[in-house]
Motif scaffolding. Structure first.
Motif, PDB file in Angstrom:
ATOM      1  N   GLU A   1       2.429   8.662  11.719  1.00 30.13           N
ATOM      2  CA  GLU A   1       2.898   9.908  11.090  1.00 30.13           C
ATOM      3  C   GLU A   1       1.984  11.087  11.480  1.00 30.13           C
ATOM      4  OE1 GLU A   1       5.562  10.643   9.606  1.00 30.13           O
ATOM      5  OE2 GLU A   1       5.062  12.622   8.823  1.00 30.13           O
ATOM      6  N   SER A   2       0.691  10.808  11.539  1.00 23.79           N
ATOM      7  CA  SER A   2      -0.270  11.842  11.917  1.00 23.79           C
ATOM      8  C   SER A   2      -0.011  12.312  13.353  1.00 23.79           C
ATOM      9  CB  SER A   2      -1.686  11.284  11.786  1.00 23.79           C
ATOM     10  OG  SER A   2      -2.610  12.194  12.279  1.00 23.79           O
ATOM     11  N   LEU A   3       0.249  11.342  14.218  1.00 27.74           N
ATOM     12  CA  LEU A   3       0.522  11.658  15.621  1.00 27.74           C
ATOM     13  C   LEU A   3       1.794  12.491  15.755  1.00 27.74           C
ATOM     14  CD1 LEU A   3      -0.884  10.925  18.258  1.00 27.74           C
ATOM     15  CD2 LEU A   3       0.758   9.064  18.536  1.00 27.74           C
TER      16      LEU A   3
ATOM     17  N   ARG B   1      -7.599   4.961  10.941  1.00 27.94           N
ATOM     18  CA  ARG B   1      -7.984   3.895  11.884  1.00 27.94           C
ATOM     19  C   ARG B   1      -7.444   2.538  11.444  1.00 27.94           C
ATOM     20  NH1 ARG B   1     -12.803   6.961  12.581  1.00 27.94           N
ATOM     21  NH2 ARG B   1     -13.903   5.841  10.954  1.00 27.94           N
ATOM     22  N   GLU B   2      -7.197   2.428  10.137  1.00 25.94           N
ATOM     23  CA  GLU B   2      -6.772   1.126   9.605  1.00 25.94           C
ATOM     24  C   GLU B   2      -5.265   1.039   9.345  1.00 25.94           C
ATOM     25  OE1 GLU B   2      -9.105   1.101   6.095  1.00 25.94           O
ATOM     26  OE2 GLU B   2     -10.998   0.819   7.181  1.00 25.94           O
ATOM     27  N   CYS B   3      -4.599   2.181   9.206  1.00 24.14           N
ATOM     28  CA  CYS B   3      -3.181   2.159   8.803  1.00 24.14           C
ATOM     29  C   CYS B   3      -2.297   2.680   9.941  1.00 24.14           C
ATOM     30  CB  CYS B   3      -2.981   3.006   7.547  1.00 24.14           C
ATOM     31  SG  CYS B   3      -1.256   3.134   7.070  1.00 24.14           S
TER      32      CYS B   3
ATOM     33  N   MET C   1       0.844  -1.203   0.000  1.00 24.76           N
ATOM     34  CA  MET C   1       0.000   0.000   0.000  1.00 24.76           C
ATOM     35  C   MET C   1       0.882   1.257   0.000  1.00 24.76           C
ATOM     36  SD  MET C   1      -2.394   1.376   3.051  1.00 24.76           S
ATOM     37  CE  MET C   1      -3.985   0.631   2.828  1.00 24.76           C
ATOM     38  N   THR C   2       0.511   2.218  -0.824  1.00 24.72           N
ATOM     39  CA  THR C   2       1.287   3.453  -0.818  1.00 24.72           C
ATOM     40  C   THR C   2       0.657   4.454   0.165  1.00 24.72           C
ATOM     41  OG1 THR C   2       1.991   5.328  -2.117  1.00 24.72           O
ATOM     42  CG2 THR C   2       0.024   4.199  -2.900  1.00 24.72           C
ATOM     43  N   HIS C   3       1.504   5.021   0.984  1.00 24.45           N
ATOM     44  CA  HIS C   3       1.001   5.927   2.023  1.00 24.45           C
ATOM     45  C   HIS C   3       1.042   7.391   1.583  1.00 24.45           C
ATOM     46  CE1 HIS C   3       1.113   2.582   4.834  1.00 24.45           C
ATOM     47  NE2 HIS C   3       2.348   2.346   4.449  1.00 24.45           N
ATOM     48  N   GLU C   4       1.839   7.660   0.529  1.00 24.21           N
ATOM     49  CA  GLU C   4       2.110   9.066   0.196  1.00 24.21           C
ATOM     50  C   GLU C   4       0.874   9.914  -0.073  1.00 24.21           C
ATOM     51  OE1 GLU C   4       5.312   9.932  -2.354  1.00 24.21           O
ATOM     52  OE2 GLU C   4       6.759   8.959  -1.041  1.00 24.21           O
TER      53      GLU C   4
ATOM     54  N   GLN D   1     -13.388  12.620   6.288  1.00 24.32           N
ATOM     55  CA  GLN D   1     -13.926  11.325   6.747  1.00 24.32           C
ATOM     56  C   GLN D   1     -13.135  10.159   6.163  1.00 24.32           C
ATOM     57  OE1 GLN D   1     -18.067  11.511   5.711  1.00 24.32           O
ATOM     58  NE2 GLN D   1     -18.491  13.075   7.246  1.00 24.32           N
ATOM     59  N   GLU D   2     -12.762  10.319   4.891  1.00 28.12           N
ATOM     60  CA  GLU D   2     -12.014   9.259   4.217  1.00 28.12           C
ATOM     61  C   GLU D   2     -10.661   9.048   4.901  1.00 28.12           C
ATOM     62  OE1 GLU D   2     -10.965   8.331  -0.407  1.00 28.12           O
ATOM     63  OE2 GLU D   2     -12.131  10.120   0.063  1.00 28.12           O
ATOM     64  N   LEU D   3      -9.998  10.165   5.211  1.00 26.27           N
ATOM     65  CA  LEU D   3      -8.689  10.076   5.868  1.00 26.27           C
ATOM     66  C   LEU D   3      -8.839   9.539   7.293  1.00 26.27           C
ATOM     67  CD1 LEU D   3      -5.669  10.474   5.686  1.00 26.27           C
ATOM     68  CD2 LEU D   3      -5.970  12.900   6.054  1.00 26.27           C
ATOM     69  N   ASP D   4      -9.909   9.944   7.946  1.00 26.78           N
ATOM     70  CA  ASP D   4     -10.220   9.416   9.292  1.00 26.78           C
ATOM     71  C   ASP D   4     -10.266   7.888   9.265  1.00 26.78           C
ATOM     72  OD1 ASP D   4     -10.396  11.296  11.242  1.00 26.78           O
ATOM     73  OD2 ASP D   4     -12.457  11.871  10.789  1.00 26.78           O
ATOM     74  N   ARG D   5     -11.008   7.384   8.295  1.00 25.08           N
ATOM     75  CA  ARG D   5     -11.163   5.921   8.166  1.00 25.08           C
ATOM     76  C   ARG D   5      -9.803   5.273   7.927  1.00 25.08           C
ATOM     77  NH1 ARG D   5     -15.956   7.021   5.482  1.00 25.08           N
ATOM     78  NH2 ARG D   5     -14.941   7.032   3.447  1.00 25.08           N
ATOM     79  N   HIS D   6      -9.022   5.895   7.016  1.00 25.47           N
ATOM     80  CA  HIS D   6      -7.711   5.322   6.684  1.00 25.47           C
ATOM     81  C   HIS D   6      -6.801   5.290   7.916  1.00 25.47           C
ATOM     82  CE1 HIS D   6      -4.106   4.327   4.435  1.00 25.47           C
ATOM     83  NE2 HIS D   6      -3.495   5.324   5.064  1.00 25.47           N
TER      84      HIS D   6
END
Lengths: 178, 250
Positions: free
Chosen positions: B39-41, B31-33, B1-4, B24-29
């Protein structure tokens, strides 16, 4: 209460709660306490004078920050700071994505002092956009209104400012380690 | 999976600037990645660090009180804060003067402030090692450079056959309004041309006026919605010639 008194009272109600924030921003721009104090006083004087032209219901914070920033740009220090060229144009292509490395983990632990020194050394165009976003927590729209630049420019400049800050912090940490 | 593609959106996400669908889409991602969540943290922590470091300077309470009192008095000139005696004398003078005189003086003071500010800006340009941000003699380079930097556009004249040469331009500010400053050379003199939105400046300066501004000549006129100021130490006839060129520019 006459119109002038109402206007003054309204101005005080809106402007005084922003005093500390304006002073902090002014000091970051000027790097000097005396100049920051003059800049804040000048800003309040100009804002009070022009308050009748402020459109009620619009963003007062962006309005008064814009006055401060423009007053700074026309000051001797501001004119000097504004001539420092940025490495790149604002509308350059998007930056590559940063990835986590041992270096980035290290800089996350940078001390507040190192962070402050690095912010201080940023060109004013980067410093102001970074502070308005991270410290003043303004939206991109508010920053665009404050700096009178398009939102796209806010986004690209902010991105470059963050990158420049990380790079400056890294350099300082490496220098301290050696 | 590409994270970029996800990571590229993280700053806007943390700034609360993504549109709700993308948010919302990024929120879902996230939770799964685990990698993107980490990186977000990390970026969130960095934002907090900058926020804390940025709250560095605290104003002197004396300054705050001085500003508060000045607002209560309705002072609109910063200089009054620094010289209260001057404020008192000025206040008495204003009471003694008739309403008409006050109005007249207000207009004159305002005109003088604008002229003085323009003279300051011109002097700063002359004193600066890098007086212009866009260096070019080509009007087709200088004019587009201002796009997106000021809230209006203007025309520059063809200078071939005239004694004027375009040196370049920069963004300038008058009365908190952004505008264009263009630098022209005539013989060995530098002349600044300032262009602002007339409604922003509301200068009240008479149209087509040539006046002295601290050993400089200044010409001012309104053209459409724009207010032009030309200032320099060259002769008034040179400024008029430059004004004519600018007025005819297409």
């Amino acid at each position: 209460m006459c119109v002038a008194e109402r206007s003054t009272a309204g101005f005080e109600e809106l402007a005084l709660p922003l005093f500390d924030r304006l002073y902090n921003f002014a000091h970051w721009l000027t790097h000097n306490r005396d100049e920051a104090e003059d800049l804040v006083q000048e800003t309040f004087a100009k804002a009070l004078k022009g308050f009748s032209s402020f459109e009620q219901g619009t963003n007062f914070k962006a309005w008064i920050f814009r006055i401060l920033r423009n007053t700074f740009l026309n000051s001797r220090t501001g004119l000097k700071a504004a001539t420092v060229p940025l490495d790149v144009q604002d509308d350059d292509a998007a930056l590559p994505v940063e990835k986590e490395t041992p270096e980035t983990i290290l800089i996350d632990r940078a001390s507040e002092r190192i962070m402050q020194e690095a912010i201080e050394e940023l060109p004013v165009a980067y410093r102001e956009v970074l502070l308005l976003c991270e410290v003043e927590e303004m939206s991109y729209q508010e920053i665009a209104a404050t700096l009178t630049i398009p939102i796209g420019t806010v986004m690209s400049r902010l991105s470059r400012a963050r990158r420049a800050l990380r790079s400056a912090v890294t350099e300082k940490l490496q220098r301290n380690a050696s | 999976m590409t994270h970029e593609p996800w990571i590229a959106q993280l700053d806007a996400y943390l700034d609360g600037e993504l549109e709700s669908g993308a948010m919302q889409e990024l929120d879902r991602h996230l939770r799964e990645c685990a990698a993107c969540a980490a990186e977000s943290l990390r970026r969130l922590q960095w934002k907090r660090n900058v926020h804390a470091a940025g709250q560095r300077y605290v104003a002197d309470p004396v300054l705050r009180e001085r500003v508060r009192k000045s607002i209560a008095r309705g002072d609109a000139h910063a200089i009054w804060w620094r010289w209260p005696a001057f404020a008192a004398v000025a206040a008495v003078a204003m009471v003694l003067a008739g309403f008409g005189i006050v109005q007249y003086k207000t207009r004159v003071v305002r005109e003088n402030q604008i002229v003085s500010e323009l003279a300051d800006l011109h002097v700063s340009t002359l004193a600066s090692a890098t007086p212009v941000d866009v260096v070019s003699t080509d009007r087709h380079t200088v004019k587009p450079w201002f796009e997106g930097k000021i809230p209006f556009s203007f025309n520059l004249p063809e200078l071939q056959g005239s004694p004027f040469e375009l040196v370049g331009g920069r963004v300038s500010y008058l009365e908190q309004s952004p505008g264009a400053e263009l630098i022209f050379r005539i013989r060995k003199h530098l002349v600044s041309v300032f262009i602002f939105q007339d409604r922003a400046v509301q200068a009240g300066l008479p149209v087509n006026e040539v006046r002295d501004a601290r050993s400089f000549h200044l010409e001012s006129w309104k053209q459409g919605e724009l207010r032009y100021f030309v200032i320099g130490d060259t002769g008034a006839e040179d400024l008029r010639a430059l004004k004519d060129l600018l007025a005819k520019a297409k």
